[in-house]
Each structure stands twice: as C-alpha cells, then as structure tokens.
Design an enzyme around this catalytic site. Structure first.
Site, PDB file in Angstrom:
ATOM      1  N   GLU A 280      53.419  53.121  26.851  1.00  0.00           N
ATOM      2  CA  GLU A 280      52.044  52.788  27.695  1.00  0.00           C
ATOM      3  C   GLU A 280      51.335  51.805  27.195  1.00  0.00           C
ATOM      4  O   GLU A 280      50.905  50.743  27.769  1.00  0.00           O
ATOM      5  CB  GLU A 280      51.428  54.317  28.152  1.00  0.00           C
ATOM      6  CG  GLU A 280      50.372  53.870  29.027  1.00  0.00           C
ATOM      7  CD  GLU A 280      50.802  53.429  30.432  1.00  0.00           C
ATOM      8  OE1 GLU A 280      50.179  52.438  30.560  1.00  0.00           O
ATOM      9  OE2 GLU A 280      51.706  53.790  30.846  1.00  0.00           O
ATOM     10  N   ASP A 284      50.427  48.077  28.555  1.00  0.00           N
ATOM     11  CA  ASP A 284      48.985  47.594  28.899  1.00  0.00           C
ATOM     12  C   ASP A 284      48.722  46.487  28.271  1.00  0.00           C
ATOM     13  O   ASP A 284      48.165  45.380  29.117  1.00  0.00           O
ATOM     14  CB  ASP A 284      47.784  48.549  28.449  1.00  0.00           C
ATOM     15  CG  ASP A 284      48.352  49.883  29.478  1.00  0.00           C
ATOM     16  OD1 ASP A 284      48.741  49.720  30.435  1.00  0.00           O
ATOM     17  OD2 ASP A 284      47.702  50.941  29.030  1.00  0.00           O
ATOM     18  N   SER A 493      51.334  52.190  36.309  1.00  0.00           N
ATOM     19  CA  SER A 493      50.578  52.030  34.935  1.00  0.00           C
ATOM     20  C   SER A 493      51.027  50.436  34.542  1.00  0.00           C
ATOM     21  O   SER A 493      50.471  49.953  33.768  1.00  0.00           O
ATOM     22  CB  SER A 493      50.863  52.858  33.944  1.00  0.00           C
ATOM     23  OG  SER A 493      52.139  52.992  33.892  1.00  0.00           O
ATOM     24  N   VAL A 535      51.655  44.135  52.607  1.00  0.00           N
ATOM     25  CA  VAL A 535      53.177  44.810  52.333  1.00  0.00           C
ATOM     26  C   VAL A 535      53.304  45.906  53.509  1.00  0.00           C
ATOM     27  O   VAL A 535      52.441  47.125  53.683  1.00  0.00           O
ATOM     28  CB  VAL A 535      52.980  45.493  51.000  1.00  0.00           C
ATOM     29  CG1 VAL A 535      54.403  46.157  50.895  1.00  0.00           C
ATOM     30  CG2 VAL A 535      52.654  44.658  50.132  1.00  0.00           C
ATOM     31  N   GLY A 561      47.944  46.183  57.811  1.00  0.00           N
ATOM     32  CA  GLY A 561      46.933  46.622  57.504  1.00  0.00           C
ATOM     33  C   GLY A 561      46.797  47.631  56.171  1.00  0.00           C
ATOM     34  O   GLY A 561      48.014  47.652  55.460  1.00  0.00           O
ATOM     35  N   ASP A 563      47.180  50.954  53.826  1.00  0.00           N
ATOM     36  CA  ASP A 563      48.113  51.847  53.890  1.00  0.00           C
ATOM     37  C   ASP A 563      47.841  52.857  52.690  1.00  0.00           C
ATOM     38  O   ASP A 563      47.496  52.326  51.630  1.00  0.00           O
ATOM     39  CB  ASP A 563      49.527  51.668  54.272  1.00  0.00           C
ATOM     40  CG  ASP A 563      50.112  50.736  53.365  1.00  0.00           C
ATOM     41  OD1 ASP A 563      50.173  50.997  52.333  1.00  0.00           O
ATOM     42  OD2 ASP A 563      50.446  49.597  53.837  1.00  0.00           O
TER      43      ASP A 563
END
Length: 587
Positions: A280, A284, A493, A535, A561, A563
């Site tokens: 992780e 990042d 992430s 999307v 729009g 979601d």
C-alpha cells in the site's frame, strides 16, 4: 451481554452524570477477553467544545466556494485556532474535574486534553468499567475499551468526546489486492512501458504513461519547492526507498534522482527491512510521484494500534490505537510553511463501526485542514455497497458506507478500469453516509440519481446522507515495485494517489499565477462537473451474503450524471487546468 446492559443502565441512572456514549453490545467482530486490572494504564484524549464551531464551518465553506469574495483566502494556523480554542471556563472546569480524580499530568493543547492514568482512576472518572477486547478475525488484536461512559453534568457541556473508550473500529487499507506478483527483468518491464505508451496495453495493466495518456496530463511544473504532496501510512506500512528508485528507473526514468521524505507520528517507524506488507505505501508514493513529479512527496508514518503479540496478563502499549486523531492533531499543529497542501489517504472502515461523536470530531478536523488550504483525498473503499451488509443495532440488512470517506470535507475517490470507455469496477465502494447529511453543494448532482432509482433499495440506506464518492479514477492492475518485485495491485487505494497527484499539478500551476492552493475541493468539483468524463457503464457490487437481496447481492450502477460508484466521473486534466489556472498551457 447482561453485564453490558447493567453497566449502561447504571451509568444512565446516575443523577449527576450525563451519558456521552453507549453501546448496546460488544461490536460485531470483537469479543471480551477479561476485565482490565485496576493498576493497568490507560491513555485518554478529551475533545473540548470549540467556541466558534459554527462560524468556522461557514468560514471554510466561504473560503472553498467558487465565486465567493473570500474564495481561496485560507486560514493561518493562528486564525484557525481563534475559532477552535475552547472557552477559558471550559478548560478550567475540565482541568479541575481531572485534578479531583488525582490526575495531575493532563496536557492541554488548544481544544484537546490528553492524560494517562490507571484503569481504576479512569473507571471512577468516567463512571464505567474497562475491559480487554479481542478482534475475532485476527485473534491477536487487543484493545482496552468500555461499552459506555459518562461525565458529570457540570463538565458535560464543555466536552465533545473522550476516546479511546467506545471506539472499536480498526482501519484497513481500502484496499490494494495483489492479483499478481512476479519478477520482471528490464526488457520485460520496458515492453510493458512501450506497449502502454502506445495505449495497446492499458486495458490490461496501468503504468504512469497510461494515466498521462488517458487523462490528458501533459503539464510538468518547473518549480516544485512549495508543492509538497503527502500521504498517510498506518498499520505498519512503510514505503521503501529501493523500490521507489527501481520504479523510477523502469517507468519514469526522467524523474530519477528524486526521493521522498518521512515524518514519524505517534511512534511510527521508517522500517526498510520489515517483513510486513509494504504494497500500500509503495503504491501511494509511486503513483503520486508518477503523476506529479517533480513535486516533493512526504510520507506520514503513524503508529498506534496496540501489540501484535500481547501477553495474557499485561498487554502493552495500552489502548493507544487511534491513528486518525493522533495523526490529525499532529498535522493541524504544523506551521503554515510546513503543512502540505494535498494529502492522500487509502485507509478506512465501516462507518457504523465508529461512534458518531468520534466520526463527527474527525470530520471536523478534516474541515480544519480544508480551511488551511489542504485538499484531503480518500479512497472510497473496495466493497461496493458493502460486504456483510448487516446493521449492527438490529442485524437488519443495511448498506455499509465507509469512514472517513463519508465525511463531507474529504474528497472521496471511487475506481474504474478499461479505457475505451472507462467502466465502473465492481469493487468500487459508494453510497450514503449514516452520520453526515448531504451538503448543499452536492444536492444538484445527487438528487437526479435518487429520482432515477426510486424505491430501489430504499430500506437499506439513508437517501439524505452525504453521497459517496465524489469522483473516480483508474484502480485496477497498477504496476508497482514492491520488495524488488513487479506487482499488480488494485483498489480505490490506487485511485486516490492518482487524484492527489493531479491536484498537486493543479496547485503547481496556480502557484505560477500567484494563486493559493485549491484547498477543500468539493464545492469546486461539483461546480465544474464538465471537467470530468461521465462513466456510464459498470457497477459496484456487494452484499452477496444477504438473502433479501438475492443471489447476485446488490449493486450501485454507473449512470448518466453522478452515481454512487464513480461519482462525477474521471478527470479531464486539460479542462481542470483551464479552470484552476487560466492561461497555463497543458504542455
């Protein structure tokens, strides 16, 4: 269970005390191990009520709303403290209360009072009983907690919360799933890079060149000194310098020679040889760098989640595993020249696992960061509408919004995959907060979606809540170097640091024009929805274990729009640059 009921009843009946928080039962996933011994130590933090909390919220909204006369006029640390400082009477009342219970070592820092004492003292202080609880899933995570606490009537008006007391939740990375891990020699890595640059391979794996092509990122800042981008690492995750350099050489050789820095918070470490997972943290730092170089990058390595191999009789350290409060207190104490203007966080947990007062206080601290010109980016989560989808209070079916992504003052990022077109990926989390009402700046975008779905899933979420996520970005099969291996990692992430890097680029462009950082982003984002690719294909899927929802579980669909799986959509960098820094060329 009987003991818990009696405890809550006893506290509630105390004539001179006010119950601040109580749990009906031990939270799901935890079990009682043993009562705490009177001589054991507990460390607690008291949040004092701020004198001008409502005025601060309005000030942050004014500063962050495009078109307002105060837009962009961020607060200094001292200006912020003029809002958050408690009254002198509040500080005196709480200090005297502690002294009356033989607590002489309390440390007051603006609106926080921190102290350590014995379990016996703390139990008398809060009219409660502490016990050790074990996380059932990992069987070794111990926390010193209580199921209810109260404070005297005379100090209750001055206190927001006392923690860690009733907060059991455990943050987890949201979530980099390693689908594939293998060695790649230099030739193979170069083939991936070249294929991605030609767009042929970006549907299979993501590299820095894929992201730049897909989102139209051409701008490269020349001066990066004041544009630090930070990310938070918890749970013994440490980014690795060797992996960072290998990633540079394979995927962004033009950036070779740059490194990242680390600040240690609350006993955090910078362990470069740990056997623990570093995926992780490496994800990042590598993808913030991939998008935003040469911007400086800072890792906050925050410790504090208790022992990993505790003894049965004396687990140590006691109960100090609340990384958000520790980290945010540290961050807000930074001087104006040291505080980063973008922070990316890829951790979270179920919102219902967090006491309401804790969630509200943490959200307030994120609001304070926004007031100081900091954009806070959070992964929305990797469980679609939820995993277990069980409401903790009555075991009813209930979708699971995530914390802290449900805080209105962070920008929550969902995930997509594929490129022509991008699609919502099935794990991308979204929904509606159970604690935070929908803010004004979100209503125009969100309410058409609610009208579209009508009564679908109506019993399972609160349609009045803050809607999650705000925007989205690629989140599948990112090429990451971890412990020397080329790995493919996926999750929201991955999406969050991409967005953080983009915001860092926009800030860099603004600085060339003498403009301040973007700060709290959400009013600006929803005011400029045309800067995102909508999307409309795919869905976030979850709740497969609930019979009421059928074999396929539940899904939030991507639609025209906003979601609750991709938000407003994915970035159009050229348009964002036009809006953030008019006249700066995307080249």
């Amino acid at each position: 269970m009987i003991r818990s009921f009696l405890l809550v009843a006893a506290v509630a009946s105390a004539a001179s005390a006010r119950v601040m928080d109580s749990l009906a039962a031990v939270p799901r996933g935890w079990e009682s191990v043993r009562p705490a011994l009177p001589e054991e130590t507990v460390s607690l933090r008291i949040a004092l009520k701020q004198q001008r909390a409502e005025a601060l919220e309005q000030a942050v909204l004014d500063i962050s709303t495009p078109g307002h006369p105060k837009y962009g006029r961020h607060l200094t640390r001292d200006e912020l403290r003029s809002y958050t400082t408690p009254s002198r009477s509040a500080t005196l009342a709480v200090t005297r209360w502690l002294e009356d219970h033989n607590i002489q070592t309390a440390v007051a820092d603006n609106d926080w009072v921190t102290f350590s004492t014995t379990v016996e003292n703390a139990s008398h202080l809060l009219k409660t009983d502490f016990a050790w609880y074990r996380n059932v899933e990992n069987n070794i995570e111990l926390k010193l907690r209580t199921l209810a606490y109260s404070v005297p009537d005379e100090v209750a008006p001055h206190i927001d919360l006392v923690q860690p007391t009733t907060r059991f939740g455990q943050p987890v990375a949201k979530r980099s799933t390693i689908f594939e891990m293998h060695h790649l020699d230099a030739n193979a890595a170069n083939k991936i890079k070249l294929a991605a640059a030609g767009q042929a391979n970006c549907n299979l794996t993501i590299t820095p060149d894929c992201l730049k092509w897909l989102y139209g990122i051409k701008y490269k800042p020349t001066d990066s000194i004041e544009n630090t981008i930070a990310f938070a690492s918890f749970l013994e995750q440490y980014a690795r310098y060797d992996d960072f350099q290998t990633f540079q050489s394979r995927y962004i050789p033009e950036a070779q020679g740059q490194n990242f820095t680390v600040e240690l918070v609350n006993g955090g470490l910078d362990d470069q040889n740990s056997w623990r997972d570093s995926g992780e943290a490496n994800l990042d730092v590598q993808y913030i760098h991939a998008v935003s170089h040469p911007a400086p990058i800072l890792q906050y390595s925050t410790g504090g989640r208790g022992p990993l191999i505790p003894t049965k009789t004396q687990p140590k350290p006691p109960g100090t595993n609340e990384p958000y409060l520790e980290w945010l207190t540290y961050l807000l104490n930074q001087t104006d020249d040291k505080i980063p203007k973008v922070v990316s966080v890829s951790y979270g947990e179920e919102e219902q696992s967090i006491p309401r007062d804790y969630a509200v206080k943490v959200c307030n601290m994120f609001m304070q960061l926004g007031g100081r010109g900091v954009s806070v980016i959070f992964a929305s989560g990797d469980s679609g509408p939820g995993t277990h989808c069980i409401r903790s209070t009555d075991n009813a079916t209930f979708f699971e919004p995530t914390f802290p992504a449900g805080c209105p003052y962070v920008t929550s990022v969902g995930a997509t995959y594929l490129t022509n077109p991008e699609k919502a990926i099935s794990f991308s989390s979204g929904g509606f907060s159970m604690y935070h009402p929908r803010p004004q700046w979100q209503r125009t975008a969100v309410e058409p979606y609610l009208r579209t779905i009508g009564d679908t899933y109506a019993p399972y979420f609160d349609p009045r809540g803050r809607a999650i996520p705000d925007i989205s970005a690629q989140g599948s099969n990112f090429n990451v170097i971890d412990k020397g291996y080329n790995s493919l990692l996926s999750g929201t992430s991955a999406s969050a640091p991409v967005v953080a890097g983009i915001v860092g680029l926009l800030n860099a462009a603004r600085y060339t024009l003498g403009l301040p950082s973007l700060g709290f982003l959400n009013p600006w984002l929803y005011n400029n929805s045309d800067a995102f690719t909508d999307v409309v294909v795919g869905a976030g899927v979850g709740c497969r274990r609930r019979k009421e929802l059928g074999y396929g579980g539940a899904s939030w669909n991507a639609t025209v729009g906003w979601d609750p799986v991709t938000g407003l959509g994915t970035p159009k960098f050229g348009r964002l640059l036009q809006l953030a820094a008019p006249g700066v060329a995307n080249a």
